[in-house]
Design an enzyme around this catalytic site. Structure first.
Site, short mmCIF file in Angstrom:
data_model
loop_
_atom_site.label_atom_id
_atom_site.label_comp_id
_atom_site.label_asym_id
_atom_site.label_seq_id
_atom_site.Cartn_x
_atom_site.Cartn_y
_atom_site.Cartn_z
N GLY A 52 -10.05 1.26 3.11
CA GLY A 52 -11.23 1.89 2.51
C GLY A 52 -11.96 2.64 3.62
N ALA A 53 -12.27 3.91 3.36
CA ALA A 53 -12.76 4.78 4.44
C ALA A 53 -13.95 4.20 5.22
CB ALA A 53 -13.09 6.15 3.86
N ARG A 82 -5.02 5.96 11.09
CA ARG A 82 -4.86 6.53 9.74
C ARG A 82 -5.54 7.91 9.74
NH1 ARG A 82 -5.84 2.75 4.75
NH2 ARG A 82 -4.38 4.25 3.88
N GLN A 180 -4.70 -1.56 -5.16
CA GLN A 180 -6.08 -1.80 -4.76
C GLN A 180 -6.96 -2.12 -5.98
OE1 GLN A 180 -4.16 0.57 -3.47
NE2 GLN A 180 -4.71 1.10 -1.39
N ASP A 220 -12.22 9.51 0.47
CA ASP A 220 -11.84 9.28 1.86
C ASP A 220 -12.30 10.40 2.77
OD1 ASP A 220 -9.94 7.45 0.33
OD2 ASP A 220 -9.75 6.86 2.43
N LYS A 231 -7.59 8.16 -3.01
CA LYS A 231 -6.33 7.47 -3.28
C LYS A 231 -5.43 8.25 -4.24
CE LYS A 231 -5.10 4.59 -1.73
NZ LYS A 231 -4.18 4.82 -0.57
O1 MRU Z 1 -5.52 3.49 1.43
P1 MRU Z 1 -6.88 2.91 1.22
O2 MRU Z 1 -6.88 1.68 0.39
O3 MRU Z 1 -7.64 2.76 2.52
O4 MRU Z 1 -7.63 4.03 0.39
C1 MRU Z 1 -8.93 3.80 -0.05
C2 MRU Z 1 -9.39 4.76 -1.06
O5 MRU Z 1 -8.76 5.75 -1.35
C3 MRU Z 1 -10.71 4.49 -1.64
O6 MRU Z 1 -10.78 4.88 -2.97
C4 MRU Z 1 -11.72 5.28 -0.79
O7 MRU Z 1 -11.58 4.97 0.58
C5 MRU Z 1 -13.06 5.00 -1.08
S1 MRU Z 1 -13.56 3.56 -0.28
C6 MRU Z 1 -15.20 3.42 -0.57
#
Ligand code: MRU
Length: 320
Positions: A52-53, A82, A180, A220, A231
């Site tokens: 999650g970002a 990442r 997720q 993100d 995502k």
């Molecule tokens: O690959 P991830 O699980 O890190 O991706 C997360 C997402 O795409 C979330 O929807 C996004 O980061 C928003 S988190 C507040």
């Protein structure tokens, strides 16, 4: 977030180490992963112990504390984890700036994280106004406390609306390949928010049957034009929402807004390993000859977005 009556954050700093709720193990087991070194922190981000970002950004500020004896090397190691979530780069730049100005690294890292938590809370307060009694809302991936340290972005909106006594229902996309959506369901379950998990391909079915009144996702990286990466699968949900006249909102703090780029085409999209598709919950589900592609994110053009829910308010038009 409250889990069985106890307050938790998805990560915290304790005994000279970063503690993470191990998101690889949820919703089946609650385990804490300890990162004592920069390499442990790099592992945690890459392997998605933490994800999650905004939470990746928070992990990075504490990672910079662990590696403060070699700022340059630590910075490059963390930057290489990442590529898509902008918060990672925002957080590293923040720490490099603080360290170069002679400020205390741990205090600066704590300040970053406390500030992030408050920003997420305000996202919830601003966004909860959009939730009307009886609404049915679709969300994708996990934009909860697990993705942001506490409260969440999209899930902060739901948490605050729930606190205010509003009645609403959430459709949670499963979000293959890493599911997720299960993390979202785990958070909503512990919060007592009515919801159901649906397979990713069912979103159009529910939208067309007029069972979805609004979509709220996280992001993100959001560019100056308002295009945003999130995502994989977010783009098709946004297109479907427009086709069905359903408002589509993106919830994110300022640390997710990348003012260096204009178009979503400039965002680097992470491609992850085959095992994410081939192995499910420890079990191999694909024969070895089966080839896969596994982009972790897609980009949704700004024209599909009704508004951006931020800590500063809800921006309803193009953001530049
Ligand atoms: O690959 P991830 O699980 O890190 O991706 C997360 C997402 O795409 C979330 O929807 C996004 O980061 C928003 S988190 C507040």
């Amino acid at each position: 977030m409250k889990i069985n009556g106890k307050d938790y954050r998805c990560l915290w700093f304790e005994d000279d180490a970063i503690k993470f709720i191990d998101q690889r193990k949820l919703p089946y087991r609650f385990e804490v992963f300890t990162a004592k070194t920069v390499d442990d922190c790099v592992f945690a981000i890459k392997e998605m112990v933490v994800r999650g970002a905004p939470a990746i950004g928070a992990a990075a500020v504490y990672g910079m504390v662990l590696g403060v004896n070699d700022v340059e090397e630590t910075m490059w190691k963390l930057r290489g984890t990442r590529p898509t979530a902008y918060d990672l780069f925002y957080a590293i730049d923040y720490m490099v700036d603080k360290i170069n100005s002679g400020e205390d690294p741990l205090e600066s890292a704590h300040k970053y994280v406390e500030d992030l938590v408050q920003r997420c809370r305000r996202i919830g307060e601003n966004g909860s106004r959009l939730i009307k009694e009886g609404m049915r809302i679709l969300t994708h991936c996990n934009a909860g406390a697990l993705a942001t340290v506490d409260y969440g972005t999209a899930l902060s909106v739901f948490r605050v609306a729930h606190e205010q006594g509003k009645k609403f229902f959430v459709y949670v996309d499963e979000t293959r390949p890493r599911c997720q959506g299960f993390l979202t369901s785990w958070e909503l379950y512990h919060e007592g928010i009515p919801h159901t998990v649906i397979v990713d391909n069912a979103a159009g079915f529910f939208m067309k049957n007029k069972e979805v009144d609004m979509v709220v996702t996280g992001a993100d990286r959001i560019t100056r034009s308002g295009d945003f990466a999130n995502k994989i699968g977010t783009y098709e949900k946004a297109v479907l929402a427009k086709e069905n006249d359903i408002p589509f909102y993106v919830a994110a703090p300022v640390s997710t807004f990348d003012n260096n780029i204009y178009s979503g085409d400039e965002i680097e999209i992470e491609e992850r390993e085959r095992t994410e598709l081939a192995v499910f919950n420890g079990k191999t589900i694909m024969p070895s000859w089966m080839k896969v592609r596994n982009p972790a994110f897609d980009v949704t053009p700004a024209r599909y977005v009704t508004g951006y829910i931020t800590e500063k308010g809800v921006i309803k038009k193009k953001i530049e």
